[in-house]
Each structure stands twice: as structure tokens, then as C-alpha cells.
Design a protein around this motif. Sequence first.
Motif, PDB file in Angstrom:
ATOM      1  N   ALA A   1     -47.904  61.603 -65.657  1.00 13.39           N
ATOM      2  CA  ALA A   1     -46.731  61.913 -66.474  1.00 13.39           C
ATOM      3  C   ALA A   1     -47.210  62.381 -67.837  1.00 13.39           C
ATOM      4  CB  ALA A   1     -45.857  60.661 -66.627  1.00 13.39           C
ATOM      5  N   LEU A   2     -46.292  62.964 -68.598  1.00 12.01           N
ATOM      6  CA  LEU A   2     -46.667  63.453 -69.928  1.00 12.01           C
ATOM      7  C   LEU A   2     -47.159  62.311 -70.810  1.00 12.01           C
ATOM      8  CD1 LEU A   2     -43.858  66.063 -70.677  1.00 12.01           C
ATOM      9  CD2 LEU A   2     -45.892  66.280 -69.282  1.00 12.01           C
ATOM     10  N   SER A   3     -46.641  61.114 -70.570  1.00  7.43           N
ATOM     11  CA  SER A   3     -47.042  59.966 -71.386  1.00  7.43           C
ATOM     12  C   SER A   3     -48.530  59.634 -71.224  1.00  7.43           C
ATOM     13  CB  SER A   3     -46.196  58.747 -71.020  1.00  7.43           C
ATOM     14  OG  SER A   3     -46.347  58.434 -69.650  1.00  7.43           O
ATOM     15  N   ASN A   4     -49.143  60.108 -70.128  1.00 10.27           N
ATOM     16  CA  ASN A   4     -50.579  59.866 -69.935  1.00 10.27           C
ATOM     17  C   ASN A   4     -51.408  60.408 -71.088  1.00 10.27           C
ATOM     18  OD1 ASN A   4     -49.500  59.174 -67.474  1.00 10.27           O
ATOM     19  ND2 ASN A   4     -51.022  60.236 -66.255  1.00 10.27           N
ATOM     20  N   TRP A   5     -50.876  61.434 -71.760  1.00 12.83           N
ATOM     21  CA  TRP A   5     -51.619  62.126 -72.817  1.00 12.83           C
ATOM     22  C   TRP A   5     -51.184  61.686 -74.222  1.00 12.83           C
ATOM     23  CZ3 TRP A   5     -55.725  64.713 -71.275  1.00 12.83           C
ATOM     24  CH2 TRP A   5     -55.745  65.312 -70.013  1.00 12.83           C
ATOM     25  N   GLU A   6     -50.426  60.610 -74.311  1.00 11.91           N
ATOM     26  CA  GLU A   6     -49.813  60.234 -75.585  1.00 11.91           C
ATOM     27  C   GLU A   6     -50.836  60.093 -76.718  1.00 11.91           C
ATOM     28  OE1 GLU A   6     -46.504  57.068 -77.282  1.00 11.91           O
ATOM     29  OE2 GLU A   6     -47.246  56.866 -75.227  1.00 11.91           O
ATOM     30  N   LYS A   7     -51.945  59.415 -76.448  1.00 12.52           N
ATOM     31  CA  LYS A   7     -52.942  59.179 -77.505  1.00 12.52           C
ATOM     32  C   LYS A   7     -53.675  60.456 -77.897  1.00 12.52           C
ATOM     33  CE  LYS A   7     -52.142  54.773 -77.837  1.00 12.52           C
ATOM     34  NZ  LYS A   7     -51.443  54.242 -79.035  1.00 12.52           N
ATOM     35  N   VAL A   8     -53.784  61.384 -76.968  1.00 12.85           N
ATOM     36  CA  VAL A   8     -54.389  62.686 -77.291  1.00 12.85           C
ATOM     37  C   VAL A   8     -53.474  63.471 -78.230  1.00 12.85           C
ATOM     38  CG1 VAL A   8     -55.183  64.895 -76.340  1.00 12.85           C
ATOM     39  CG2 VAL A   8     -55.694  62.747 -75.137  1.00 12.85           C
ATOM     40  N   ILE A   9     -52.175  63.450 -77.933  1.00 11.00           N
ATOM     41  CA  ILE A   9     -51.217  64.148 -78.801  1.00 11.00           C
ATOM     42  C   ILE A   9     -51.257  63.550 -80.214  1.00 11.00           C
ATOM     43  CG2 ILE A   9     -48.820  64.861 -79.141  1.00 11.00           C
ATOM     44  CD1 ILE A   9     -48.364  64.306 -76.146  1.00 11.00           C
ATOM     45  N   GLU A  10     -51.210  62.226 -80.286  1.00 12.45           N
ATOM     46  CA  GLU A  10     -51.211  61.563 -81.594  1.00 12.45           C
ATOM     47  C   GLU A  10     -52.459  61.918 -82.397  1.00 12.45           C
ATOM     48  OE1 GLU A  10     -50.864  57.403 -80.837  1.00 12.45           O
ATOM     49  OE2 GLU A  10     -48.739  57.510 -80.268  1.00 12.45           O
TER      50      GLU A  10
ATOM     51  N   LYS B   1     -60.821  79.601 -73.625  1.00  9.73           N
ATOM     52  CA  LYS B   1     -62.170  79.664 -74.220  1.00  9.73           C
ATOM     53  C   LYS B   1     -63.037  78.467 -73.830  1.00  9.73           C
ATOM     54  CE  LYS B   1     -61.745  77.399 -78.708  1.00  9.73           C
ATOM     55  NZ  LYS B   1     -62.084  77.530 -80.129  1.00  9.73           N
ATOM     56  N   ALA B   2     -62.412  77.362 -73.443  1.00 12.61           N
ATOM     57  CA  ALA B   2     -63.172  76.170 -73.068  1.00 12.61           C
ATOM     58  C   ALA B   2     -62.304  75.289 -72.183  1.00 12.61           C
ATOM     59  CB  ALA B   2     -63.612  75.400 -74.311  1.00 12.61           C
ATOM     60  N   LEU B   3     -62.974  74.443 -71.404  1.00  8.89           N
ATOM     61  CA  LEU B   3     -62.290  73.626 -70.407  1.00  8.89           C
ATOM     62  C   LEU B   3     -62.796  72.184 -70.519  1.00  8.89           C
ATOM     63  CD1 LEU B   3     -60.409  73.742 -67.849  1.00  8.89           C
ATOM     64  CD2 LEU B   3     -62.461  74.273 -66.517  1.00  8.89           C
ATOM     65  N   VAL B   4     -61.866  71.231 -70.402  1.00 10.37           N
ATOM     66  CA  VAL B   4     -62.217  69.810 -70.401  1.00 10.37           C
ATOM     67  C   VAL B   4     -61.654  69.195 -69.123  1.00 10.37           C
ATOM     68  CG1 VAL B   4     -62.018  67.591 -71.593  1.00 10.37           C
ATOM     69  CG2 VAL B   4     -62.130  69.719 -72.930  1.00 10.37           C
TER      70      VAL B   4
ATOM     71  N   PHE C   1     -62.335  58.498 -75.262  1.00  6.54           N
ATOM     72  CA  PHE C   1     -62.016  59.842 -74.757  1.00  6.54           C
ATOM     73  C   PHE C   1     -61.824  60.808 -75.917  1.00  6.54           C
ATOM     74  CE2 PHE C   1     -59.096  63.204 -73.525  1.00  6.54           C
ATOM     75  CZ  PHE C   1     -59.662  63.651 -72.336  1.00  6.54           C
ATOM     76  N   ASN C   2     -61.043  60.404 -76.896  1.00  6.17           N
ATOM     77  CA  ASN C   2     -60.773  61.280 -78.043  1.00  6.17           C
ATOM     78  C   ASN C   2     -62.043  61.561 -78.847  1.00  6.17           C
ATOM     79  OD1 ASN C   2     -58.089  61.494 -77.380  1.00  6.17           O
ATOM     80  ND2 ASN C   2     -57.375  59.977 -78.847  1.00  6.17           N
ATOM     81  N   HIS C   3     -62.941  60.597 -78.903  1.00  7.82           N
ATOM     82  CA  HIS C   3     -64.219  60.799 -79.606  1.00  7.82           C
ATOM     83  C   HIS C   3     -65.003  61.950 -78.967  1.00  7.82           C
ATOM     84  CE1 HIS C   3     -68.173  59.984 -81.338  1.00  7.82           C
ATOM     85  NE2 HIS C   3     -68.648  59.871 -80.094  1.00  7.82           N
ATOM     86  N   TYR C   4     -65.156  61.896 -77.653  1.00  7.88           N
ATOM     87  CA  TYR C   4     -65.916  62.955 -76.970  1.00  7.88           C
ATOM     88  C   TYR C   4     -65.175  64.287 -77.016  1.00  7.88           C
ATOM     89  CZ  TYR C   4     -69.098  59.403 -75.174  1.00  7.88           C
ATOM     90  OH  TYR C   4     -70.020  58.395 -75.069  1.00  7.88           O
ATOM     91  N   LEU C   5     -63.854  64.227 -76.927  1.00 10.22           N
ATOM     92  CA  LEU C   5     -63.070  65.458 -77.021  1.00 10.22           C
ATOM     93  C   LEU C   5     -63.227  66.096 -78.396  1.00 10.22           C
ATOM     94  CD1 LEU C   5     -61.061  67.514 -75.971  1.00 10.22           C
ATOM     95  CD2 LEU C   5     -59.199  65.895 -76.468  1.00 10.22           C
TER      96      LEU C   5
END
Length: 253
Positions: free
Chosen positions: A31-40, A108-111, A240-244
Motif C-alpha cells: 500500500a502507499l503507506s509502506n513508503w510513509e517514512k520515505v516520503i517524510e 536516471k537511476a533505479l533502487v 533504508f533511508n540512510h542508504y537511499l
Amino acid sequence: MSFALKQEKGFTYIDEGEGEPLLLLHGLMGALSNWEKVIEEFSPKYRVIIPILPIYDLPLLTTGVRALSKFVHKFIKFKKLLNVTMLGNSLGGHVGLIYVLAHPGYVKALVLTGSSGLYENAFGGSFPKRESRDFVREKVQYTFYDPATATDELIDEVYQTINDRAKVIRILAMAKSAIRHNMKSELRKITMPVALIWGRDDKITPPEVAVEFNELLPNSELHWIDKCGHAPMMERPEEFNHYLKLFLDKHKK
């Protein structure tokens, strides 16, 4: 989740922040909520966009990973996006791989995190009877290293989904499509930078899958997250956000 869903021209999506676009693709049961911390974390400096993939809305005959890739292309053209960094979890990663092979000029890049495309342990070929909430709990917990990550809310979402016969038929069709569409022979053609951010305890796309992706993708880097399952951006969002961030900083314009 406090982010506004937008609806335009048949697309439903989140679009937060300004800057270089990050396009996030959710998984089969995601769900979209899976990405909540990435959005924040990233919307203050990037434009973070998440389209809802039409997994349950495609005609049954065309339900498959290629159809989702075509949908993503229509969405990217509709939003006039260029120089996209595309992030995909599970089935979303598989769709991303198909997309960049077909349309490398837009990305330009893929994760990839817990991506299908080589091998995955899916739900299996059938679902039990409606009343089997315990089965759902067990399967959702299997996704994570820490079973507590499978909240009651998440279990209820999945339970409702698999008690909708039309949705189940499409989930199974999509899962079979993903298994059939093995990308091993095509990955060497993807020469853009790719970050693989993987849970070391992923039981759905196990660590050897990440190693094989890393060997086959010519311009890839692999980052492990310990004590983490199939959805690192949910279970270990800070790591995850650190490596991203490291990857994005390296490939910023």
C-alpha cells in the motif's frame, strides 16, 4: 497517513515536495503507506510521487507485469517527468526493471528492495477459506523479520483483499505473470546506476536473489540491512533511508 491522494485522468497518486522526482512503486500486496517514512524523509528536498498501480483494475487477460509497466509509462508521460529515480519494492521493483529496459531515457537511476524478477516465494497457488484470519496473520508476519511489524491494521487490509474474489483472481494472475517473466537474461542491458537495498532476513526474495541481481546488473551496488525482511522501508526505515540518501547524493545532478 497524512499525505493527500490526488486523482486525475484515471490516475490516483501521492505527489509531495519539489525537486528531482522520486517515483515509488509498491508491491503486489503493498500500500502507499509502506513508503510513509520515505516520503517524510525525502519530500523536503525531492518530489516524491507514488502512483497506485491498477493491480485490481486491469482486464484479467492483460493482468501482468508488462501491463503495469505500460501503465507507469502513461503516468510518467502524463506528469511530464524526466530524470526520474525509480524505487520499487517486491513486484514494484520488477515493474521498474521492465520499465527501464523499455524506456531508459526517462529514468536516471533505479533502487530495488526485495524485488521480484529472478525468484520469489509468493503466497502460493491458492488461498484458504474466508474465515482463516490466522492464515493471513501468518503470511503477513512471514514478510517481516519482526512479526510485530505486521500490525492488526495491516493484517486487516490483507484479509479484506483476499476475501474479495475478483481481487484474489488478479493477485494470482499477477503473481504467476511475475514468476513467468524471469529477467535473468535481460539484466545486463540495464547500465544505469542501481542500488540494491536488501533485508538480510528476507524470506520472500532471499539474500541470494540480491547477490544475483548484483552480479547481473553491471552498474549496481548492494547494501544489506540486518534483522530485516522483505520490506526494509517499512521495517527498518532509518537504515533504508540512510542508504537511499547516500545513493541519491552520489547521483544528484
